[in-house]
Design an enzyme around this catalytic site. Sequence first.
Site, PDB file in Angstrom:
ATOM      1  N   ASP A 108      -2.496  10.310   5.041  1.00 49.86           N
ATOM      2  CA  ASP A 108      -2.194   9.707   3.746  1.00 49.86           C
ATOM      3  C   ASP A 108      -3.478   9.331   3.009  1.00 49.86           C
ATOM      4  O   ASP A 108      -4.331   8.646   3.549  1.00 49.86           O
ATOM      5  CB  ASP A 108      -1.329   8.465   3.978  1.00 49.86           C
ATOM      6  CG  ASP A 108      -0.548   8.022   2.760  1.00 49.86           C
ATOM      7  OD1 ASP A 108      -1.115   8.062   1.652  1.00 49.86           O
ATOM      8  OD2 ASP A 108       0.620   7.628   2.915  1.00 49.86           O
ATOM      9  N   THR A 154       2.740   8.880  -2.582  1.00 42.70           N
ATOM     10  CA  THR A 154       3.054   9.174  -1.183  1.00 42.70           C
ATOM     11  C   THR A 154       4.362   9.944  -1.009  1.00 42.70           C
ATOM     12  O   THR A 154       4.406  10.942  -0.293  1.00 42.70           O
ATOM     13  CB  THR A 154       3.116   7.860  -0.383  1.00 42.70           C
ATOM     14  OG1 THR A 154       1.835   7.239  -0.427  1.00 42.70           O
ATOM     15  CG2 THR A 154       3.513   8.105   1.061  1.00 42.70           C
ATOM     16  N   ASN A 193       7.442   7.404  -6.009  1.00 38.60           N
ATOM     17  CA  ASN A 193       7.855   6.481  -4.951  1.00 38.60           C
ATOM     18  C   ASN A 193       9.090   5.696  -5.369  1.00 38.60           C
ATOM     19  O   ASN A 193       9.963   5.393  -4.556  1.00 38.60           O
ATOM     20  CB  ASN A 193       6.722   5.496  -4.627  1.00 38.60           C
ATOM     21  CG  ASN A 193       5.597   6.127  -3.831  1.00 38.60           C
ATOM     22  OD1 ASN A 193       5.727   7.224  -3.289  1.00 38.60           O
ATOM     23  ND2 ASN A 193       4.466   5.438  -3.780  1.00 38.60           N
ATOM     24  N   ASP A 221       7.925   4.808   6.407  1.00 41.30           N
ATOM     25  CA  ASP A 221       9.246   5.443   6.463  1.00 41.30           C
ATOM     26  C   ASP A 221       9.322   6.664   5.558  1.00 41.30           C
ATOM     27  O   ASP A 221       9.903   7.685   5.912  1.00 41.30           O
ATOM     28  CB  ASP A 221      10.354   4.439   6.118  1.00 41.30           C
ATOM     29  CG  ASP A 221      10.184   3.740   4.786  1.00 41.30           C
ATOM     30  OD1 ASP A 221       9.984   4.403   3.758  1.00 41.30           O
ATOM     31  OD2 ASP A 221      10.271   2.497   4.758  1.00 41.30           O
ATOM     32  N   ARG A 222       8.726   6.594   4.365  1.00 40.02           N
ATOM     33  CA  ARG A 222       8.835   7.719   3.437  1.00 40.02           C
ATOM     34  C   ARG A 222       8.098   8.956   3.937  1.00 40.02           C
ATOM     35  O   ARG A 222       8.494  10.081   3.626  1.00 40.02           O
ATOM     36  CB  ARG A 222       8.358   7.327   2.038  1.00 40.02           C
ATOM     37  CG  ARG A 222       6.994   6.697   1.924  1.00 40.02           C
ATOM     38  CD  ARG A 222       6.804   6.162   0.499  1.00 40.02           C
ATOM     39  NE  ARG A 222       5.529   5.498   0.249  1.00 40.02           N
ATOM     40  CZ  ARG A 222       5.314   4.201   0.433  1.00 40.02           C
ATOM     41  NH1 ARG A 222       6.286   3.435   0.903  1.00 40.02           N
ATOM     42  NH2 ARG A 222       4.141   3.661   0.143  1.00 40.02           N
ATOM     43  N   ASP A 243      -4.580   5.454   3.844  1.00 42.41           N
ATOM     44  CA  ASP A 243      -4.074   4.983   2.555  1.00 42.41           C
ATOM     45  C   ASP A 243      -4.168   3.466   2.453  1.00 42.41           C
ATOM     46  O   ASP A 243      -4.639   2.925   1.446  1.00 42.41           O
ATOM     47  CB  ASP A 243      -2.629   5.435   2.379  1.00 42.41           C
ATOM     48  CG  ASP A 243      -2.085   5.111   0.996  1.00 42.41           C
ATOM     49  OD1 ASP A 243      -2.548   5.722   0.015  1.00 42.41           O
ATOM     50  OD2 ASP A 243      -1.194   4.250   0.900  1.00 42.41           O
ATOM     51  N   ASP A 254      -0.942  13.904   1.421  1.00 44.75           N
ATOM     52  CA  ASP A 254       0.082  13.761   0.387  1.00 44.75           C
ATOM     53  C   ASP A 254      -0.509  13.596  -1.005  1.00 44.75           C
ATOM     54  O   ASP A 254       0.151  13.845  -2.007  1.00 44.75           O
ATOM     55  CB  ASP A 254       0.985  12.574   0.708  1.00 44.75           C
ATOM     56  CG  ASP A 254       0.193  11.284   0.949  1.00 44.75           C
ATOM     57  OD1 ASP A 254      -1.031  11.350   1.194  1.00 44.75           O
ATOM     58  OD2 ASP A 254       0.798  10.207   0.903  1.00 44.75           O
ATOM     59  N   HIS A 255      -1.762  13.170  -1.084  1.00 45.20           N
ATOM     60  CA  HIS A 255      -2.460  12.988  -2.353  1.00 45.20           C
ATOM     61  C   HIS A 255      -3.893  12.612  -2.054  1.00 45.20           C
ATOM     62  O   HIS A 255      -4.269  12.368  -0.903  1.00 45.20           O
ATOM     63  CB  HIS A 255      -1.798  11.897  -3.209  1.00 45.20           C
ATOM     64  CG  HIS A 255      -1.657  10.579  -2.505  1.00 45.20           C
ATOM     65  ND1 HIS A 255      -2.718   9.738  -2.250  1.00 45.20           N
ATOM     66  CD2 HIS A 255      -0.575   9.963  -1.973  1.00 45.20           C
ATOM     67  CE1 HIS A 255      -2.307   8.681  -1.601  1.00 45.20           C
ATOM     68  NE2 HIS A 255      -0.995   8.777  -1.407  1.00 45.20           N
ATOM     69  N   HIS A 286      -4.026   5.513  -6.694  1.00 51.04           N
ATOM     70  CA  HIS A 286      -3.923   6.937  -7.017  1.00 51.04           C
ATOM     71  C   HIS A 286      -2.687   7.113  -7.884  1.00 51.04           C
ATOM     72  O   HIS A 286      -2.149   6.146  -8.409  1.00 51.04           O
ATOM     73  CB  HIS A 286      -3.831   7.762  -5.729  1.00 51.04           C
ATOM     74  CG  HIS A 286      -2.837   7.215  -4.763  1.00 51.04           C
ATOM     75  ND1 HIS A 286      -1.495   7.494  -4.820  1.00 51.04           N
ATOM     76  CD2 HIS A 286      -2.986   6.344  -3.724  1.00 51.04           C
ATOM     77  CE1 HIS A 286      -0.855   6.844  -3.865  1.00 51.04           C
ATOM     78  NE2 HIS A 286      -1.731   6.121  -3.179  1.00 51.04           N
TER      79      HIS A 286
END
Length: 547
Positions: free
Chosen positions: A46, A85, A106, A168-169, A295, A340-341, A482
Amino acid sequence: MKSLAAALLLAAAAPALAQSEAPTAPAPAAPTPAAPPRLIVAISVDQFSADLFQQYRNRFAGGFARLLSGGVFPSAYQGHAATETCPGHSTILTGMRPAHTGIVANNWIDQRVGRSDKIVYCSEDENVVGTTHESYTVSDKHLKVPTLGEMMKAANPATRVVSVAGKDRAAVMMGGHKVDELWWWDGKTYVSYAGRAEPRAVTRGKAVVAALVGRPQAALPLPTWCKPLDRPIQVGGQTLGQGRFERAAGDLKAFRASPAADAAVLSIAAGLIQDMKLGQGAQPDIIAIGASATDYIGHANGTQGTEMCIQMDQLDQALESFFATLDGWGIDYEVVLTADHGAHDMTERQQQRAMPMEAHVAPIAQIEAVGALVAAKLKLTDAPLIGAEGDVYIDDKLPAATRAKVLAEAQRIYQAMPQVAAAFPRAQIAATAMPTTPPETWTLIERARASFDPNRSGDLLVLLKPRVTTIETPAPGYVETHGSPWDYDRRVPLLFWRKGMTPFEQPLSVETVDIVPTLAATIGLPVSGLDGRCLDLDPGPATTCPN
């Protein structure tokens, strides 16, 4: 001295493994096996930007060094505008952009939701009574497309699909709807959906982590090459830039934003691989691993202090301990690692480093302020705008004619702001064709189109200019972020590795949506209708990309 990562792996694995340290030598060179790999290991780090990867790639000596001996795409893209994310993770193992996964941010607004809180979190079931977007029941219901694991299981029901992550995501978006095991850190421990039995590997991992968190953590060693970054900076009432992850006993928040969190996730993943015998059956299995600490560390400390430097070193060691453990078990596995980014450093440090255009967003750009201006102009009694992330929604109780006026006035106000790059109405985004050119060539509205869903996106999308952060006022735990459409947030590394793979590097851009068709070809799984394309990873017999 045994690294933290190795210690966690040994303690959380089955007792038979704990009797001796996992092998640490690199996997022996050998031709790439002609048969498909038995286990796919998909890792997301992340907030691991292409810039961060480039900064440290010559310092890596462990797991990242191994991945650098495979297929290296140093500047892949999360091509869409919503570089957060949940959208980013939704692309990694679906082969689809957020416009098709339905994960536009998100959080988004759904004014039809039957609760007072109209904000919907991407991985929740908002219909559960008594919940909010901050106190929610985790669900996969918002992901509109299948993951690679689901595709594999549809082709062969014996395939096992596992997902474990620090958020969780991340676990949900990479695991998908049909998983054998799915676990995430909830702020206190590792949990899953209600009613699921806890496997022994998770029980062991939880016990080890609880013991670790229950003890104070001394300062982690500072690699010599981190010393040039050892400089204090004042931001948000804090002195940052020199942290070394000292932690008081029982401090769960500090644990989450430390290298130990990633080592713990990898240790639980290793335990699940061992106990479930993943990669040892006739069918290929898949495990998704979400390493989330980078992250949390970036948000709390920025990217250019000792904190991130130590994190990169510790994560490199943790990955090598994990890979060496799989080597010791004789598993034929293939790894893909991406992010993810991206992100870039905090505004205050950037301003000190020849980046005077760096700025916090002005209060006047906040949704409440713009809504008040619109209401005053149109003589409305109530604020007509609702916001979530960069999306602006108009109150659906307003008459259609009034809504049109609100949209026009809000767009006018935003476009006049010096910090705003663009304000696109939903009709303009919807009328834009999905981009087909390389992602670095996409216009702003094409980037917006790649993450637009007509049922979830806002009425107006506001995009700030480069290096204007959405953070209005820095605070502890939140000094960097971000989410922009700019390349520092869109560009991420994409690394493939399998024992015997012919090393190569492709500096030209690819996308994270290319992962699924590439891995599917590796295991001989036909796929179609995806946003991504198959990448040729090896000039030998392992290349199976369809023409």
